[in-house]
Design a protein around this motif. Sequence first.
Motif, PDB file in Angstrom:
ATOM      1  N   ASN A 153      31.914  34.436  36.622  1.00 37.79           N
ATOM      2  CA  ASN A 153      32.543  35.291  37.621  1.00 37.79           C
ATOM      3  C   ASN A 153      33.508  36.307  37.038  1.00 37.79           C
ATOM      4  O   ASN A 153      34.028  37.145  37.759  1.00 37.79           O
ATOM      5  CB  ASN A 153      33.280  34.415  38.650  1.00 37.79           C
ATOM      6  N   ARG A 199      44.472  48.045  39.071  1.00 42.67           N
ATOM      7  CA  ARG A 199      43.853  47.614  40.335  1.00 42.67           C
ATOM      8  C   ARG A 199      42.796  48.575  40.867  1.00 42.67           C
ATOM      9  O   ARG A 199      41.744  48.117  41.345  1.00 42.67           O
ATOM     10  CB  ARG A 199      44.932  47.383  41.390  1.00 42.67           C
ATOM     11  N   GLY A 240      39.413  46.549  41.275  1.00 38.73           N
ATOM     12  CA  GLY A 240      38.974  46.324  42.651  1.00 38.73           C
ATOM     13  C   GLY A 240      39.197  44.893  43.099  1.00 38.73           C
ATOM     14  O   GLY A 240      40.284  44.339  42.931  1.00 38.73           O
ATOM     15  N   GLU A 241      38.161  44.264  43.633  1.00 38.16           N
ATOM     16  CA  GLU A 241      38.272  42.908  44.169  1.00 38.16           C
ATOM     17  C   GLU A 241      37.868  41.844  43.150  1.00 38.16           C
ATOM     18  O   GLU A 241      37.793  40.659  43.482  1.00 38.16           O
ATOM     19  CB  GLU A 241      37.399  42.767  45.425  1.00 38.16           C
ATOM     20  N   HIS A 242      37.614  42.236  41.921  1.00 42.03           N
ATOM     21  CA  HIS A 242      37.181  41.281  40.903  1.00 42.03           C
ATOM     22  C   HIS A 242      38.345  40.425  40.415  1.00 42.03           C
ATOM     23  O   HIS A 242      39.485  40.885  40.322  1.00 42.03           O
ATOM     24  CB  HIS A 242      36.584  42.011  39.699  1.00 42.03           C
ATOM     25  N   ASP A 243      38.056  39.164  40.082  1.00 44.11           N
ATOM     26  CA  ASP A 243      38.963  38.389  39.261  1.00 44.11           C
ATOM     27  C   ASP A 243      38.825  38.930  37.839  1.00 44.11           C
ATOM     28  O   ASP A 243      37.803  39.534  37.489  1.00 44.11           O
ATOM     29  CB  ASP A 243      38.604  36.909  39.328  1.00 44.11           C
ATOM     30  N   SER A 293      43.191  35.184  39.123  1.00 43.90           N
ATOM     31  CA  SER A 293      42.613  35.462  40.430  1.00 43.90           C
ATOM     32  C   SER A 293      43.049  36.847  40.870  1.00 43.90           C
ATOM     33  O   SER A 293      44.175  37.293  40.551  1.00 43.90           O
ATOM     34  CB  SER A 293      43.103  34.412  41.443  1.00 43.90           C
ATOM     35  N   ASN A 294      42.187  37.536  41.589  1.00 43.82           N
ATOM     36  CA  ASN A 294      42.528  38.863  42.098  1.00 43.82           C
ATOM     37  C   ASN A 294      43.792  38.845  42.950  1.00 43.82           C
ATOM     38  O   ASN A 294      44.446  39.875  43.123  1.00 43.82           O
ATOM     39  CB  ASN A 294      41.343  39.409  42.903  1.00 43.82           C
ATOM     40  N   LYS A 295      44.160  37.658  43.445  1.00 40.06           N
ATOM     41  CA  LYS A 295      45.357  37.545  44.285  1.00 40.06           C
ATOM     42  C   LYS A 295      46.626  37.943  43.543  1.00 40.06           C
ATOM     43  O   LYS A 295      47.634  38.271  44.176  1.00 40.06           O
ATOM     44  CB  LYS A 295      45.490  36.108  44.811  1.00 40.06           C
ATOM     45  N   ASP A 319      48.304  41.222  44.680  1.00 40.61           N
ATOM     46  CA  ASP A 319      49.167  41.229  45.862  1.00 40.61           C
ATOM     47  C   ASP A 319      50.589  40.819  45.500  1.00 40.61           C
ATOM     48  O   ASP A 319      51.562  41.393  46.002  1.00 40.61           O
ATOM     49  CB  ASP A 319      48.607  40.301  46.940  1.00 40.61           C
TER      50      ASP A 319
END
Length: 292
Positions: free
Chosen positions: A5, A120, A124-127, A225-227, A230
């Motif tokens: 992933n 970012r 994008g939304e990738h880990d 993690s993509n988190k 944030d």
Amino acid sequence: MIGPNITHAVIPVAGFGTRMLPLSKSVPKELLPLGNRPAIHYVVEEAIAAGIKHIVLVGHAQKSAIENYFDINAELDSQLRAKGKEVLADSLNWLPEDVTVSMIRQGKALGLGHAVLAARPIIGEHDFAVLLPDVVLDPFTGDMSADNLAFMMDAFGADNHSQILVDNVADEDVHKYGIAKLSDASNIDEQSDINTSFKVAGFVEKPNLADAPSKLAVVGRYVFSNKIFDYLANTKASVGGEIQLTDAIDALISEYGVNVTTMRGNSYDAGDMRSYVQAFIYFAEQQLAEDK
């Protein structure tokens, strides 16, 4: 086994390399040689060997030479081939065709956390992984250096806990690093030559030996993690007026949990003059031995 992933990696290269002055005044510290290749060459090779396909360099206007290093110099390539130096030309264009290197500018120099956040728009939304270019893992010990990152990627895939690489350091060096505070210190095997992963309770930045919760120091390899984006976006500037990556990691720990991965092999601090000189000699000796 390579974690399926994680295909993106961030390498922050915006620092001015003040510990390497005057060498780094006109040459980016990441391009200072270790043997016959610049330090960042080994870091990118490590990422590719672990399965990374898109590398994002976070820099500034004075670091365009780094991006150029990974590009094809058509004129040089043509001249080398015209002189029958195909092998040399091929060695300069070594990036696999399925690997992309991009550069994005950090803008204001607001610290490591801000540099990671600057990637970012491309990540994008990738880990993703983060590799600090000051830290070069020994590439002459088989696949050991790349295996560290691959193990972290697999461990992340298994439980979705972000991973941070750590290594046991000598007592006199504890005060130089961020030191891990583990949830269960009984799991530590300081003599182990295999990768292991443990939950981390937090980090103490450059503690005195007496106050250190362990001797496991952050090496400069992360799988996030993509988190984390944030948390970075909501992290206030702290020490030195900078957005600290460790502050965002602490917030991530409290909500999602984070693990540390113990390192195999050796690492070199290519951003410190004393360590850099030692690393240069070692890398040069290894390359000369391979060329015999």
